[in-house]
Motif scaffolding. Structure first.
Motif, PDB file in Angstrom:
ATOM      1  N   ALA A  69      -6.566  42.527 -84.036  1.00 53.63           N
ATOM      2  CA  ALA A  69      -5.622  42.649 -85.152  1.00 53.63           C
ATOM      3  C   ALA A  69      -6.342  42.836 -86.483  1.00 53.63           C
ATOM      4  N   ALA A  77      -1.955  43.616 -82.547  1.00 53.83           N
ATOM      5  CA  ALA A  77      -2.276  42.247 -82.103  1.00 53.83           C
ATOM      6  C   ALA A  77      -3.663  42.195 -81.492  1.00 53.83           C
ATOM      7  N   ASP A  78      -4.222  40.996 -81.442  1.00 54.06           N
ATOM      8  CA  ASP A  78      -5.426  40.784 -80.646  1.00 54.06           C
ATOM      9  C   ASP A  78      -5.077  40.895 -79.176  1.00 54.06           C
ATOM     10  N   ALA A 115      -5.096  39.744 -75.398  1.00 50.95           N
ATOM     11  CA  ALA A 115      -4.953  38.360 -74.943  1.00 50.95           C
ATOM     12  C   ALA A 115      -6.311  37.680 -74.780  1.00 50.95           C
ATOM     13  N   ALA A 134      -7.585  36.768 -78.189  1.00 51.70           N
ATOM     14  CA  ALA A 134      -6.798  35.676 -78.776  1.00 51.70           C
ATOM     15  C   ALA A 134      -7.149  34.334 -78.128  1.00 51.70           C
ATOM     16  N   LEU A 135      -7.380  34.353 -76.812  1.00 53.52           N
ATOM     17  CA  LEU A 135      -7.754  33.107 -76.121  1.00 53.52           C
ATOM     18  C   LEU A 135      -9.107  32.603 -76.610  1.00 53.52           C
ATOM     19  N   GLU A 168      -8.601  31.232 -80.101  1.00 52.00           N
ATOM     20  CA  GLU A 168      -7.921  29.933 -80.007  1.00 52.00           C
ATOM     21  C   GLU A 168      -8.912  28.833 -79.633  1.00 52.00           C
ATOM     22  N   VAL A 173     -12.717  29.994 -70.669  1.00 50.66           N
ATOM     23  CA  VAL A 173     -11.663  30.288 -71.646  1.00 50.66           C
ATOM     24  C   VAL A 173     -10.836  31.492 -71.181  1.00 50.66           C
ATOM     25  N   LEU A 174     -11.503  32.497 -70.660  1.00 52.94           N
ATOM     26  CA  LEU A 174     -10.772  33.696 -70.215  1.00 52.94           C
ATOM     27  C   LEU A 174      -9.834  33.375 -69.061  1.00 52.94           C
ATOM     28  N   HIS A 225       5.792  42.446 -85.437  1.00 51.17           N
ATOM     29  CA  HIS A 225       5.129  43.746 -85.319  1.00 51.17           C
ATOM     30  C   HIS A 225       5.934  44.876 -85.960  1.00 51.17           C
ATOM     31  N   ARG A 235      -0.178  33.125 -71.772  1.00 48.00           N
ATOM     32  CA  ARG A 235      -1.540  33.617 -71.991  1.00 48.00           C
ATOM     33  C   ARG A 235      -1.544  35.052 -72.522  1.00 48.00           C
ATOM     34  N   SER A 236      -0.685  35.903 -71.969  1.00 48.76           N
ATOM     35  CA  SER A 236      -0.652  37.303 -72.415  1.00 48.76           C
ATOM     36  C   SER A 236      -0.200  37.414 -73.865  1.00 48.76           C
ATOM     37  N   SER A 262      -0.797  35.401 -76.277  1.00 50.63           N
ATOM     38  CA  SER A 262      -1.571  34.411 -77.036  1.00 50.63           C
ATOM     39  C   SER A 262      -1.642  34.753 -78.517  1.00 50.63           C
ATOM     40  N   HIS A 263      -1.763  36.030 -78.838  1.00 51.84           N
ATOM     41  CA  HIS A 263      -1.826  36.400 -80.264  1.00 51.84           C
ATOM     42  C   HIS A 263      -0.576  35.915 -80.993  1.00 51.84           C
ATOM     43  N   VAL A 265      -0.304  31.969 -81.004  1.00 57.45           N
ATOM     44  CA  VAL A 265      -1.230  31.226 -81.856  1.00 57.45           C
ATOM     45  C   VAL A 265      -1.048  31.589 -83.328  1.00 57.45           C
TER      46      VAL A 265
END
Lengths: 427, 427
Positions: free
Chosen positions: A84, A102-103, A105, A108-109, A112, A222-223, B95, B299-300, B302-303, B306
């Motif tokens: 992002a 967006a980042d 996933a 983003a994880l 986070e 984390v992934l 978005h 999880r998908s 997450s952006h 969070v």
């Protein structure tokens, strides 16, 4: 042990120091940025670098409470993942300057969990075969491999402790081998792919790089959202792992460097290594992997294929044309065959905790190509978790190693066993 | 048969007329745009509409050579698919105004086949449960269903002949039932998802809507790249299909309207319908589907979870929190269970060419919700191709119908059989 600079620390060591406030995220990042400043013009690992944003983030992390297992760790992200805050161009001029919503996933994880996004790393053209500008840090005349070229080079050169990559054919394990770092391709389907530029859904897998199995496992934890992957000193590895030795049907294409590494590894692992018999017909997996990948890529990359054909490299045009020419009935039969193979291979892990197999045909090639993913194709098709372990040097002085392969979904056991194996190979 | 306006033509009829140059793409589009102008303020199917670009495209198609099976057909695209030429906001203000780099693969394939992109259609928030502004064309006080709300309403209201949707739980079949159109959810894994906002990779599937099985099959043939799906007059259906009757363990939750439709269908299909015994424990599929979907969505997305939590609806926040609380070991066991179920269900198709099952619990609900995807969850989890067939009306005067379900990968056979079944239900 000589005193190491912060950028030379392994990720798990740095994370522990930061958690104990014996090292600041800012100091670690500054060490990495200094290394980048020194080396980037030669290595060219980064498509985009944002030192200011990274510094602001590191300072904010230092000022706040602990966020998660990647707290304060500088992270590189292959430019195939959407971000992002940084432009994302997927290794092609077609998408130069694109700003995602967006980042991804996976990104983003990591954020986070406290990671510090330092930059986007170079990828080959749309993660296929046309080389990125990145050089192998061990020898500027050599390729770092691909398609995760910038991520692997940045980690190998101590610009960053960890970085994200992806593998469809051999885009994590092969560059890890060429650059002498640990590469981890998780089990297919266990890391979310939202925000990743998809090319071949039957195989595309997000994973990453570190300079030790511990580091790759830390990132992987984390992934996958699975804390069983994390370990610092004493992973829960089997005390007597049964290691299936799998030179594969393509053994004759491994050069003297890889064959010597193989012999050395088998000796180091004795008596735990036992010859594993692959199911008959295993050699069919390479053409099967290629057909599925080419066909899916031709359809997944339809926008670029139809509207920007002239901006694609001749090699990618040819690959997409070849994929499009595969009849859909052949493709559908290939998917069924792949699913059958995934079931058949599972039985091999009743008798083996992990498999040992070649990663590459040899040392890194020259910059003209990113090397041959041959030895990675079958495991990518099978969706199995793989870890590359660097432990040797070839005749040209470049890194050589081997990969270990685990049962689908058994990533935590594979990583623990990989650590055990790696310690013995390095001893 | 009374003379129909161009926008009332079925897609396959319009495509044939255009191919013979008895109708122009421009005239068809103008008919659709007039209907949209007349009805959009009441129906609110579109998130974005670009009439000028569509007109230019239609004229260019009329002036050029035949491009493919969708040549000249106006197409609506759920705002969950990226489009290079129209903004894409995935049903959330987070978005708003986002401009993707590329068309999603499914969109690019339709454009390559000659479709005319008319606009982006409304979706619920990130394709979850928070309703879109779209109204049911049959009754403005009722929901069109979701998450493919705008696509289904536009097709039902003859604003467009065909439109793209996606299904994770019940986002194609359920709205098709509420609006009385044919909805087609292909086999999992057969339509590329590149450029689709992924929520739950174990189930997310791109498909679409038409006003006949032929139309859904025409669209599907392009999405799957499989010309066996296309048929005009005489599909290669089995002359005596074996139809497995599957009221499912949730039958008591089907209301009187659905139960009456069921009785009518079973009578119309006699003697081809035979009771099919679902494997024991089938009722576990609904909680299993929910757990996998919630965990993967958490999880998908997450952006958004969070960085934009406050901009998510309370319902979506709660769903993501619930998903995140599911232990990864449970999730991994659930994936294994889902794979087992996919294998077990396959045997049912040794004795049945297709299954007949409820699509919804009843008619469309009020605008407060998009309805219950209960009867779609098991088939989504199993990854099987599904086609909703509208053929009845409920006590409230709204459409009611049933779905047919096929063997994984047998989409062409399912669609031919669905056409056969639909003709009998409409007779």
């Amino acid at each position: 042990m000589s005193k190491r600079l912060p950028n030379q620390l392994e990720a798990w060591e740095a994370a522990a120091l930061i958690a104990r406030r014996e090292l600041s995220a800012e100091a670690l990042l500054i060490g990495c940025l200094e290394r980048i400043a020194e080396r980037e013009s030669a290595v060219r690992a980064f498509a985009v670098l944002d030192a200011d944003a990274a510094l602001a983030r590191a300072r904010a992390l230092d000022a706040g409470s602990w966020r998660g297992p990647l707290h304060g760790l500088p992270l590189g992200v292959k430019d195939l993942f959407d971000t992002a805050d940084l432009p994302t161009s997927y290794g092609t001029a077609i998408h130069a300057g694109h700003r995602p919503a967006a980042d991804a996933a996976a990104v983003a994880l990591c954020l986070e969990a406290g990671a510090v996004l330092v930059g986007k790393t170079e990828t080959t053209e749309l993660a296929t075969m046309q080389p990125a500008p990145t050089r192998n840090p061990h020898d500027a005349a050599r390729s770092p491999g691909g398609s995760s070229s910038g991520s692997v080079a940045a980690v190998a050169d101590c610009m960053l402790p960890i970085a994200l990559g992806t593998q469809t054919a051999g885009s994590i394990i092969r560059p890890a081998a060429y650059c002498g770092v640990v590469g981890y391709k998780p089990s297919l389907g266990r890391v979310p792919r939202a925000g990743l530029k998809l090319q071949c859904e039957s195989m595309d897998t997000a994973g990453g790089f570190g300079r030790s199995v511990r580091d790759a496992a830390l990132l992987g934890s984390v992934l996958l959202g699975d804390e069983r992957l994390r370990f610092a000193d004493t992973p829960a590895a089997p005390s007597t792992p049964r290691i299936g030795l799998v030179p594969t049907p393509w053994w004759s294409q491994a050069d003297a460097d890889v064959q010597a590494a193989w012999v050395r590894a088998v000796a180091a692992l004795a008596p735990h290594g036992i010859e594993a018999a692959l199911p008959a017909g295993f050699d069919a997996l390479v053409p099967l992997q290629k057909r599925i990948m080419f066909h899916e890529a031709a359809r997944s990359l339809s926008h670029e294929r139809v509207r920007h054909r002239e901006a694609l490299s001749p090699g990618l045009q040819a690959m997409l044309d070849e994929g499009l020419a595969i009849p859909v009935t052949q493709y559908q039969a290939d998917l069924v065959a792949a699913a059958d193979w995934r079931r058949r291979i599972d039985a091999l892990f009743d008798d083996h905790d992990l498999l040992l197999a070649p990663s590459t045909t040899g040392e890194a090639p020259t910059m003209a190509s990113t090397g041959d993913p041959l030895f990675c194709r079958p495991w990518s098709l099978l969706g199995l978790p793989c870890v590359h372990l660097p432990f040797a040097r070839g005749a040209g002085g470049l890194p050589v190693g081997l990969q270990v392969v685990g049962r689908h979904g058994d990533d935590h056991r594979l990583l623990a066993a990989a650590h055990w194996v790696h310690q013995r190979l390095l001893a």
